[in-house]
Design a protein around this motif. Structure first.
Motif, PDB file in Angstrom:
ATOM      1  N   TYR A 172       0.782  -1.064  -0.031  1.00 45.29           N
ATOM      2  CA  TYR A 172       0.062  -0.072  -0.027  1.00 45.29           C
ATOM      3  C   TYR A 172       0.848   1.190   0.068  1.00 45.29           C
ATOM      4  CZ  TYR A 172      -4.420  -2.549   0.312  1.00 45.29           C
ATOM      5  OH  TYR A 172      -5.390  -3.356   0.030  1.00 45.29           O
ATOM      6  N   THR A 194      -4.066   3.130   5.260  1.00 41.51           N
ATOM      7  CA  THR A 194      -4.457   1.527   5.109  1.00 41.51           C
ATOM      8  C   THR A 194      -3.223   0.907   6.115  1.00 41.51           C
ATOM      9  OG1 THR A 194      -5.442   1.639   3.002  1.00 41.51           O
ATOM     10  CG2 THR A 194      -5.083  -0.340   3.905  1.00 41.51           C
ATOM     11  N   ASP A 244      -0.707   4.884  -0.628  1.00 44.63           N
ATOM     12  CA  ASP A 244      -1.767   4.933   0.528  1.00 44.63           C
ATOM     13  C   ASP A 244      -1.151   4.448   1.828  1.00 44.63           C
ATOM     14  OD1 ASP A 244      -3.849   4.558   1.899  1.00 44.63           O
ATOM     15  OD2 ASP A 244      -4.714   2.784   0.703  1.00 44.63           O
TER      16      ASP A 244
END
Length: 537
Positions: free
Chosen positions: A71, A79, A76
């Protein structure tokens, strides 16, 4: 690659080496405090503990690091942080369940390993020592989630340092506690072993404290990345997050638990097989030599492969996520070569100097030295399994890891008793080698097919590494023969003197040939090349 992989591998390998070395060296004073027979009781506690610990945590650092790295590569960061927060609760529950399971299974396990009244331990003694070690499972799982999260950010130092501190504190508690119980409380060595295994809990507390310090150190950096995290079109739910994590987790758990499972097979079959050939009186001692005293030696070369696997997975995951086939191939090339370059000479040293190493750490014992010499080559298979399983994890071939591992373990289970009856401890070693050979062969086959991986260069380099090690083997063997012809080994300091001379000769020859052929420069990069150019290589 490779700077990230080499740097991460170096940090983890150094940390693991120091941790493994301490885990081996502390057996010297513990052996002197409690004696050879009581060391058997120690190993009866640690094999079930290692299995429970592996199930509770072994998959978590690598699975979490893979998840977080994936991720993070997409930008990201939210997460991974979400997983970290919820994972603390999950691992706490996991630790409690593992503790309760091992605590209440202690007596049934004891019944499995005591097969004859001629054995030197009772069911009650083994039950007690397993229960004492189970308390460590309450704290250790918490460390795994933090280590995995930090590794996902390529922060390898916290894992290495926390493992080292955990080991140091545990060893201090083991030795002080055992010495106090035997010499001041005047209790039996068996009582000292109970306290010694409880020290794993104390070490776990210390390791957790180190990780908390690192978390505070990196928190601002992580918060900055979190503030700049991309906003996915759809927020990852807890269900989908843990579904993905557990798809990684089972293979990681199996890789972590496979070696203790092989040992557990020996633990529950060895005594019965030895009883059938009338060898119950030595069964406990021989099993301790195999599963604890020599196993500690054998796992030192394996720490190189373990360091590689822990550093390799996040790097491979990043390349795989970006579909960078060249990056994957370069990673595999360098991993295979460096692992073999460093592992094989360590194995040869253990084989040739088995008598001296065993006498240095424990005492002069022909059987112990013989087991060590026979067992040492299996370290190469242990290392290859760890690395090839890590590669399969990095390319999402999780089902094959499970299948290949279980096939090897099943073969070990089937052939173990017949081979022990034929060859005693060497039979157990041979069964382990056959099981691991099958698993490694299957792993390599899947990697070759999945990645269309072919590398004649790696094959040629491994042949060259083999030739250099053969030259080193001959030089160390005849150096030792010359020394022992002059004077037989007499005492620990004498053994250490011979080890230093022989390893010095072997290391000098191996290092010189590696530099002269240019192999070391090609494996370790430009910095080494600039240094060796100044030396005229």
């Amino acid at each position: 690659m490779s700077s990230k992989l080499v740097k991460g591998t170096a940090i983890l390998t150094i940390g693991l080496f120091l941790s493994k070395a301490l885990g081996l060296l502390y057996l010297i004073p513990l052996y002197a405090i409690v004696g050879k027979e009581s060391m058997g009781l120690y190993q009866y506690a640690y094999i079930p503990y290692n299995i429970a610990l592996s199930i509770a945590i072994s998959g978590a650092p690598l699975a979490v690091s893979r998840f977080v790295a994936r991720y993070n590569a997409l930008g990201d960061y939210a997460t991974g942080r979400k997983l970290m927060k919820s994972g603390m609760l999950v691992m706490t529950i996991s630790g409690i369940l593992a503790f309760l399971t091992l605590f209440f299974l202690a007596e049934p396990i004891a019944h499995l390993v005591i097969r004859d009244e001629e054995q030197i331990f009772s069911i009650e003694q083994i039950t007690s020592v397993i229960r004492w070690v189970s308390y460590a499972l309450l704290v250790v799982p918490l460390m795994s989630i933090v280590r995995g999260f930090l590794q996902g950010y390529n922060k390898m130092e916290p894992t290495a340092i926390s493992q080292l501190v955990e080991q140091i504190v545990r060893i201090i508690a083991v030795l002080i506690g055992a010495y106090f119980v035997v010499n001041f409380m005047h209790e039996s060595p068996e009582k000292a072993i109970n306290f010694a295994v409880f020290a794993a809990f104390i070490g776990g507390i210390a390791g957790l404290g180190v990780l908390y310090w690192y978390w505070k150190k990196y928190k601002q950096e992580f918060n900055t990345l979190l503030d700049n995290s991309i906003q996915p079109e759809e927020e990852t739910s807890f269900f989908s997050m843990y579904k993905e994590l557990f798809s990684y987790l089972l293979p990681f758990i199996l890789v972590g638990v496979i070696n203790p499972l092989y040992q557990f097979v020996d633990m529950v079959t060895f005594n019965d097989a030895m009883k059938s050939i009338g060898r119950s009186t030595v069964s406990d001692v021989y099993l301790a030599m195999l599963n604890l005293l020599t196993h500690k030696f054998v796992m030192i070369p394996v720490m190189i492969a373990t360091g590689f696997s822990m550093a390799l997975i996040p790097v491979l995951t990043t390349y795989f996520t970006k579909n960078d086939q060249k990056g994957i191939t370069r990673s595999l090339d360098q991993t295979y070569q460096i692992m073999m370059f460093l592992t094989i000479p360590l194995v040869i040293g253990l084989m040739v100097l088995s008598n001296e190493f065993y006498q240095l750490l424990y005492e002069q014992d022909a059987m112990g030295a013989k087991i060590l010499a026979s067992y040492a080559p299996v370290a190469i298979l242990f290392g290859l399994f760890t690395v090839t399983a890590a590669i399969l994890q990095g390319i999402d071939r999780h089902k094959w890891i499970i299948f290949n591992s279980l096939v090897g373990l099943l073969v070990k289970l089937v052939i173990n008793i017949p081979l022990i009856k034929l060859f005693e401890t060497n039979g157990a070693i041979l069964a382990t080698a056959i099981g691991y050979t099958i698993a490694v062969g299957l792993n390599i086959g899947i990697i070759t097919k999945a990645l269309q991986y072919r590398s004649r260069m790696v094959f040629r380099r491994i042949i060259l590494i083999g030739i250099l090690n053969l030259v080193m083997f001959v030089s160390v063997y005849f150096t030792l023969k010359g020394l022992t012809a002059f004077s037989a080994v007499d005492g620990k300091m004498h053994a250490l003197f011979y080890i230093l001379i022989c390893t010095g000769v072997g290391g000098a020859i191996y290092g010189y040939l590696s530099l002269k052929t240019g192999l070391a420069q090609k494996l370790f990069g430009e910095r080494l090349t600039r240094f060796t150019d100044k030396l005229g290589f």
